[in-house]
Design a protein around this motif. Structure first.
Motif, PDB file in Angstrom:
ATOM      1  N   CYS A  86      67.990  29.452  24.173  1.00  0.00           N
ATOM      2  CA  CYS A  86      67.048  29.597  23.055  1.00  0.00           C
ATOM      3  C   CYS A  86      66.612  31.049  22.900  1.00  0.00           C
ATOM      4  N   GLY A  87      66.570  31.771  24.008  1.00  0.00           N
ATOM      5  CA  GLY A  87      66.156  33.170  23.950  1.00  0.00           C
ATOM      6  C   GLY A  87      67.073  34.042  23.125  1.00  0.00           C
ATOM      7  N   VAL A  88      68.344  33.666  23.009  1.00  0.00           N
ATOM      8  CA  VAL A  88      69.294  34.466  22.230  1.00  0.00           C
ATOM      9  C   VAL A  88      69.539  33.871  20.847  1.00  0.00           C
ATOM     10  N   MET A  89      68.796  32.825  20.496  1.00  0.00           N
ATOM     11  CA  MET A  89      68.983  32.153  19.200  1.00  0.00           C
ATOM     12  C   MET A  89      67.744  32.340  18.330  1.00  0.00           C
ATOM     13  N   GLN A  90      67.317  33.576  18.162  1.00  0.00           N
ATOM     14  CA  GLN A  90      66.063  33.848  17.479  1.00  0.00           C
ATOM     15  C   GLN A  90      66.227  34.607  16.166  1.00  0.00           C
ATOM     16  N   ASP A  91      67.454  34.727  15.676  1.00  0.00           N
ATOM     17  CA  ASP A  91      67.647  35.335  14.352  1.00  0.00           C
ATOM     18  C   ASP A  91      68.725  34.554  13.615  1.00  0.00           C
ATOM     19  N   GLU A  92      68.775  34.742  12.323  1.00  0.00           N
ATOM     20  CA  GLU A  92      69.666  33.940  11.500  1.00  0.00           C
ATOM     21  C   GLU A  92      71.136  34.155  11.842  1.00  0.00           C
ATOM     22  N   GLU A  93      71.523  35.383  12.097  1.00  0.00           N
ATOM     23  CA  GLU A  93      72.923  35.661  12.421  1.00  0.00           C
ATOM     24  C   GLU A  93      73.354  34.924  13.686  1.00  0.00           C
TER      25      GLU A  93
ATOM     26  N   PRO B  67      79.609  30.554  27.068  1.00  0.00           N
ATOM     27  CA  PRO B  67      79.002  31.576  27.930  1.00  0.00           C
ATOM     28  C   PRO B  67      79.173  32.993  27.392  1.00  0.00           C
ATOM     29  N   GLN B  68      80.347  33.313  26.857  1.00  0.00           N
ATOM     30  CA  GLN B  68      80.574  34.652  26.311  1.00  0.00           C
ATOM     31  C   GLN B  68      79.626  34.924  25.141  1.00  0.00           C
ATOM     32  N   THR B  69      79.353  33.910  24.350  1.00  0.00           N
ATOM     33  CA  THR B  69      78.432  34.073  23.230  1.00  0.00           C
ATOM     34  C   THR B  69      77.018  34.351  23.731  1.00  0.00           C
ATOM     35  N   VAL B  70      76.595  33.660  24.768  1.00  0.00           N
ATOM     36  CA  VAL B  70      75.271  33.931  25.348  1.00  0.00           C
ATOM     37  C   VAL B  70      75.175  35.393  25.766  1.00  0.00           C
ATOM     38  N   ILE B  71      76.208  35.881  26.423  1.00  0.00           N
ATOM     39  CA  ILE B  71      76.212  37.263  26.917  1.00  0.00           C
ATOM     40  C   ILE B  71      76.149  38.252  25.759  1.00  0.00           C
ATOM     41  N   GLU B  72      76.966  38.038  24.737  1.00  0.00           N
ATOM     42  CA  GLU B  72      77.004  38.964  23.612  1.00  0.00           C
ATOM     43  C   GLU B  72      75.715  38.924  22.804  1.00  0.00           C
ATOM     44  N   LEU B  73      75.162  37.741  22.588  1.00  0.00           N
ATOM     45  CA  LEU B  73      73.913  37.653  21.839  1.00  0.00           C
ATOM     46  C   LEU B  73      72.751  38.244  22.627  1.00  0.00           C
ATOM     47  N   ALA B  74      72.759  38.056  23.941  1.00  0.00           N
ATOM     48  CA  ALA B  74      71.708  38.651  24.771  1.00  0.00           C
ATOM     49  C   ALA B  74      71.736  40.171  24.669  1.00  0.00           C
ATOM     50  N   ASP B  75      72.926  40.726  24.695  1.00  0.00           N
ATOM     51  CA  ASP B  75      73.059  42.182  24.568  1.00  0.00           C
ATOM     52  C   ASP B  75      72.586  42.656  23.201  1.00  0.00           C
ATOM     53  N   ALA B  76      72.916  41.893  22.160  1.00  0.00           N
ATOM     54  CA  ALA B  76      72.564  42.303  20.799  1.00  0.00           C
ATOM     55  C   ALA B  76      71.060  42.245  20.539  1.00  0.00           C
TER      56      ALA B  76
END
Length: 354
Positions: free
Chosen positions: A75-82, A28-37
């Motif tokens: 999936c919305g936060v998994m759209q770039d290679e990093e 969950p923390q990763t979802v939050i951080e990637l969404a912000d990024a």
């Protein structure tokens, strides 16, 4: 004396996982951080505990369609290679921490191309993440990749091509995922024919949201080596009498990738009490226990096994059988499967089971 069969002991046991979705297992923390990024909008909360609970509550609806809605955020936060590298590496680390020694993690590359990534870039980023996760895990774990085609979309052949092209990079097989009802395996049989010609492995989600006919198409038309879930194959079993398809699946040792908690959450079965895992196991099917989506259902493989022990009275020999079944059905070589069983699984369970 056998070790008491509890969650702590199960975490220490070596485990083999065949059915785990990358985009359903984020922290969950990763979802939050990637969404912000990346500027992803619409998360219901930015509190990691509350977000995990939201995913669980959304998944526990009894509807596969609603269950799948949570993937709009992952999936919305998994759209770039990093992001893909990070998510893949963390998945491996989390599984290793749970005692998983071999895992096949699956995902649909086409779900990660909304912001311009090519299918190849998505695959290469995830493979990089898996390798980083293996190196950082702190204990031995091996990960094989299953690439999924979305069954409601066309172009299954593109994904089958990727399976063959990236075989040397750690891609071990193919799958079709997504809404099962109305989108049968027979839609693009040419993709499965191509995979067979290329000596490539494949499993198929079947008999979860649709009935026995779905399993029949997956096995008899497409030629699936394993069934993703396969829970409704039990509809072809009456008491101790197996129908022709059920007997064929059992006797050909076609593995059932069962995911008890998820099967309840998606409505494949009404409750754990009605789950056919114990009956299918007793009848000799090659039953395996899996997580499906660790974030969505808030589960681990050790937790799923503990749930099965609690609800169905399984002992160490049953847990050992599920683990060995999974190793035998893994999409690795005969020699690798044998070594995994002889050198890792058997010694550990000899000790745990007394």
């Amino acid at each position: 004396m056998p070790t008491p069969l509890n969650l702590e002991a199960l975490r220490s046991a070596p485990k083999v996982l065949l059915h785990d979705h990358l985009d359903g297992g984020l922290r969950p923390q990763t979802v939050i951080e990637l969404a912000d990024a990346c500027g992803h909008q619409g998360l219901p909360t930015t509190d990691p505990v509350a977000l995990g609970e939201w995913f669980r509550d959304n998944a526990n609806s009894g509807s596969l369609v609603r269950y799948l809605e949570g993937f709009a955020h992952t999936c919305g936060v998994m759209q770039d290679e990093e992001a893909l590298v990070r998510v893949a590496a963390e998945a491996v680390e989390d599984l290793a921490a749970d005692g998983v020694v071999y895992a096949e993690i699956r995902y649909a590359p086409e779900l990660f191309t909304d912001k311009g990534l090519s299918l190849e870039q998505a695959v290469e980023a995830v493979q990089e993440g898996f390798r980083k996760g293996e190196e950082a895990a702190g204990r031995t774990i091996r990960v094989g990749t299953l690439l999924c085609a979305m069954r409601q979309n066309d172009g299954w052949q593109r994904i089958a091509d990727l399976v063959v092209r990236y075989r040397e990079a750690g891609v071990v097989g193919f799958d079709i995922a997504g809404p099962e009802a109305g989108f049968p395996a027979s839609r693009e049989l040419s993709a499965f024919e191509y995979l067979r010609q290329q000596s490539a492995h494949f499993t198929i989600h079947a008999a979860e949201a649709a009935g026995v006919e779905s399993a029949w198409e997956a096995v008899q038309l497409a030629g699936a080596e394993r069934l993703g879930h396969g829970v409704r194959l039990a509809e072809d079993v009456r008491g101790d009498e197996l129908g022709p398809l059920a007997a064929y699946v059992r006797d050909r040792r076609i593995a059932l990738e069962m995911c008890p908690t998820s099967n309840v959450h998606t409505g494949a079965v009404a409750s754990l009490a009605e789950h056919p895992i114990k009956r299918m196991h007793e009848l000799g099917f090659r039953v395996t226990v899996n997580t499906d989506n660790r974030l969505m259902s808030q589960v681990s493989l050790s937790g799923e096994l503990a749930t099965a022990v609690e609800h169905f009275g399984f002992g160490w020999e049953d847990v050992r059988a599920f683990t060995t079944n999974a190793a035998k059905a893994a999409f690795i070589t005969h020699e690798e499967r044998g070594a995994l069983i002889r050198n890792v699984i058997n010694p550990a369970f000899d000790e745990l089971g007394g």
